[in-house]
Design an enzyme around this catalytic site. Structure first.
Site, PDB file in Angstrom:
ATOM      1  N   ASP A   1      -3.229   2.094  -5.757  1.00  0.00           N
ATOM      2  CA  ASP A   1      -1.990   2.083  -4.965  1.00  0.00           C
ATOM      3  C   ASP A   1      -1.872   0.883  -4.030  1.00  0.00           C
ATOM      4  O   ASP A   1      -1.011   0.863  -3.178  1.00  0.00           O
ATOM      5  CB  ASP A   1      -1.870   3.380  -4.157  1.00  0.00           C
ATOM      6  CG  ASP A   1      -2.693   3.352  -2.877  1.00  0.00           C
ATOM      7  OD1 ASP A   1      -3.821   2.829  -2.893  1.00  0.00           O
ATOM      8  OD2 ASP A   1      -2.185   3.852  -1.857  1.00  0.00           O
ATOM      9  N   GLU A   2      -2.747  -0.082  -4.194  1.00  0.00           N
ATOM     10  CA  GLU A   2      -2.822  -1.150  -3.210  1.00  0.00           C
ATOM     11  C   GLU A   2      -3.056  -2.491  -3.901  1.00  0.00           C
ATOM     12  O   GLU A   2      -3.895  -2.579  -4.796  1.00  0.00           O
ATOM     13  CB  GLU A   2      -4.020  -0.832  -2.316  1.00  0.00           C
ATOM     14  CG  GLU A   2      -3.983  -1.405  -0.947  1.00  0.00           C
ATOM     15  CD  GLU A   2      -5.299  -1.082  -0.223  1.00  0.00           C
ATOM     16  OE1 GLU A   2      -5.889  -2.009   0.285  1.00  0.00           O
ATOM     17  OE2 GLU A   2      -5.721   0.093  -0.212  1.00  0.00           O
TER      18      GLU A   2
ATOM     19  N   ASP B   1       0.855  -1.193   0.000  1.00  0.00           N
ATOM     20  CA  ASP B   1       0.000   0.000   0.000  1.00  0.00           C
ATOM     21  C   ASP B   1       0.893   1.247   0.000  1.00  0.00           C
ATOM     22  O   ASP B   1       1.706   1.428   0.899  1.00  0.00           O
ATOM     23  CB  ASP B   1      -0.894  -0.032   1.257  1.00  0.00           C
ATOM     24  CG  ASP B   1      -1.830   1.170   1.333  1.00  0.00           C
ATOM     25  OD1 ASP B   1      -1.902   1.944   0.367  1.00  0.00           O
ATOM     26  OD2 ASP B   1      -2.476   1.328   2.382  1.00  0.00           O
TER      27      ASP B   1
HETATM   28  N1  DCP Z   1      -8.781   7.815  -2.239  1.00  0.00           N
HETATM   29  C1  DCP Z   1      -9.880   8.606  -2.591  1.00  0.00           C
HETATM   30  N2  DCP Z   1     -10.965   8.700  -1.773  1.00  0.00           N
HETATM   31  C2  DCP Z   1     -10.993   8.032  -0.587  1.00  0.00           C
HETATM   32  C3  DCP Z   1      -9.919   7.222  -0.209  1.00  0.00           C
HETATM   33  C4  DCP Z   1      -8.812   7.142  -1.067  1.00  0.00           C
HETATM   34  O1  DCP Z   1      -9.853   9.203  -3.669  1.00  0.00           O
HETATM   35  N3  DCP Z   1     -12.061   8.129   0.193  1.00  0.00           N
HETATM   36  C5  DCP Z   1      -7.613   7.754  -3.118  1.00  0.00           C
HETATM   37  C6  DCP Z   1      -6.580   8.762  -2.703  1.00  0.00           C
HETATM   38  C7  DCP Z   1      -5.493   7.959  -2.034  1.00  0.00           C
HETATM   39  C8  DCP Z   1      -5.595   6.619  -2.716  1.00  0.00           C
HETATM   40  O2  DCP Z   1      -6.973   6.480  -3.060  1.00  0.00           O
HETATM   41  O3  DCP Z   1      -4.219   8.562  -2.178  1.00  0.00           O
HETATM   42  C9  DCP Z   1      -5.169   5.486  -1.840  1.00  0.00           C
HETATM   43  O4  DCP Z   1      -5.962   5.378  -0.686  1.00  0.00           O
HETATM   44  P1  DCP Z   1      -5.376   4.905   0.693  1.00  0.00           P
HETATM   45  O5  DCP Z   1      -6.539   4.591   1.561  1.00  0.00           O
HETATM   46  O6  DCP Z   1      -4.321   3.884   0.502  1.00  0.00           O
HETATM   47  O7  DCP Z   1      -4.746   6.225   1.282  1.00  0.00           O
HETATM   48  P2  DCP Z   1      -3.358   6.880   1.023  1.00  0.00           P
HETATM   49  O8  DCP Z   1      -2.483   6.077   0.136  1.00  0.00           O
HETATM   50  O9  DCP Z   1      -3.611   8.280   0.583  1.00  0.00           O
HETATM   51  O10 DCP Z   1      -2.760   6.959   2.488  1.00  0.00           O
HETATM   52  P3  DCP Z   1      -2.106   5.816   3.360  1.00  0.00           P
HETATM   53  O11 DCP Z   1      -0.694   6.297   3.574  1.00  0.00           O
HETATM   54  O12 DCP Z   1      -2.902   5.801   4.612  1.00  0.00           O
HETATM   55  O13 DCP Z   1      -2.177   4.571   2.555  1.00  0.00           O
HETATM   56 MG    MG Z   2      -2.215   4.022   0.374  1.00  0.00          MG
END
Ligand code: DCP
Ligand code: MG
Length: 358
Positions: free
Chosen positions: A101-102, A7
């Site tokens: 991203d996951e 992730d």
């Molecule tokens: N995303 C989005 N709306 C949401 C959740 C996520 O558009 N409600 C998008 C933006 C994030 C990406 O998906 O950058 C990946 O989600 P993650 O939950 O993995 O969050 P992040 O990568 O941003 O943060 P973390 O470091 O907690 O993984």
């Molecule tokens: Mg993420």
């Protein structure tokens, strides 16, 4: 089983900070700066103020007045995602994407013949950083739900392993809200029943959990015991239907190959019906005696559903293969490309459980 969950850290925000270095170290939120805009993701600097994904941009600005709102660049995020998948494919084709991203990777058998999941995870993290200059967190365990919890355990840039021998102890102390399938509402319900961690959950009878939570009761019962048998389902399995056949004797005459091909077309037709799958690209895979492998594809406008659609194309593809001097040991046939756009490569094939005699 060896499962890795990868992730990316603060994904969209990290990409923006990388592409626009002046944003580094600043509280940013990616999203549309409009009345009804929402935060897609926030940088860690902004998260300190309580800014988070899915929050209204207006609320976020109130919480953090110096917040910088950045318009999203989805094409870039997709590009980075493709780079991640290129790296993953060097280790395994059993990749289940969860979002851009996951992803889950099943590395039980991996292309590098590496023994330890943790070594693969470490290498993947390093290669992601070398390629994209972005950090990822990874979790390694023997099942999906623990691998996912593990990747979240030491974010950012974390690497956590949950060894089978230590899994029960780990789960016992785990807050139930960390468990897959337990959202805020279910957690609240559990709290009201005196269930706060895995150990509390494990004390509940299966009957009681099913009474309260329905089908999920069985899932929670299993998770509390470290049981999660969900397989990693790779994307191609949803995006293509295929079959392949290894012959007991290598084939070098085109008549025999055509007969084989005919049987494969029938099997493919059956699988297409069973999976209610429709595609526009037909791919023939041929593995020769010396294990050299080639694929030939053709994309057509009409949907490939029946034997009559597929057989002429399959024959056409087979004609492009030189057989006489080059005996073949395996044939594969697959339909992909549901939307009829550019060709989708087929990454993995299922062995047919039938043997044809001559
Ligand atoms: N995303 C989005 N709306 C949401 C959740 C996520 O558009 N409600 C998008 C933006 C994030 C990406 O998906 O950058 C990946 O989600 P993650 O939950 O993995 O969050 P992040 O990568 O941003 O943060 P973390 O470091 O907690 O993984
Ligand atoms: Mg993420």
């Amino acid at each position: 089983m060896k499962i890795i969950h990868v992730d990316m850290d603060q994904f969209y925000a990290a990409v923006e900070q990388h592409d626009h270095p002046e944003l580094k170290g600043k509280p940013i939120a990616v999203g549309h700066d409009a009345e009804r805009g929402v935060v897609a993701t926030a940088s860690y600097e902004a998260r300190k103020y309580g800014v988070h994904s899915a929050q209204s941009i207006q609320v976020a600005k109130r919480l953090c007045p110096q917040l910088i709102i950045v318009e999203p660049h989805f094409q870039r995020y997709k590009e980075v995602s493709a780079q991640l998948h290129d790296i993953f494919h060097d280790y395994t084709d059993l990749i289940e994407p969860v979002s851009l991203d996951e992803a889950f990777l099943d590395v039980t058998e991996n292309k590098r013949g590496m023994e330890l999941g943790v070594d693969i995870a470490r290498e993947i993290k390093q290669r992601i950083f070398d390629t994209t200059r972005l950090t990822a967190s990874a979790g390694v365990s023997y099942c999906k739900f623990l691998a996912k919890i593990a990747s979240d355990w030491r974010k950012p840039n974390g690497l956590t392993v949950i060894h089978p021998d230590r899994a029960q102890k780990f789960i016992d102390q785990l807050q139930v809200e960390k468990i897959w399938g337990i959202g805020p509402k279910t957690a609240e319900r559990m709290h009201s029943m005196g269930i706060f961690n895995g150990a509390d959950l494990r004390k509940q009878s299966l009957k009681h959990l099913i009474e309260v939570f329905g089908k999920m009761g069985q899932v929670f019962y299993n998770f509390a015991r470290g049981i999660d048998e969900r397989p990693v389902v790779s994307e191609w399995e949803r995006k293509s239907v295929s079959c392949e056949q290894t012959f007991s004797h290598d084939i070098s005459d085109s008549m025999a190959a055509t007969i084989e091909l005919y049987h494969m077309v029938l099997e493919l037709e059956r699988r297409i019906k069973k999976n209610t799958f429709e595609g526009h690209t037909l791919t023939l895979k041929v593995k020769f005696q010396d294990f050299q492998q080639i694929t030939r594809s053709i994309t057509v406008e009409q949907v490939l559903r029946s034997k009559d659609d597929i057989l002429p194309l399959a024959k056409q593809l087979l004609q492009q293969v030189e057989l006489s001097s080059h005996p073949i040991r395996l044939l594969g046939l697959g339909v992909s490309n549901q939307r009829g756009e550019n060709e989708v490569p087929i990454h993995r094939w299922i062995q047919l459980k039938i043997d044809f005699e001559y």
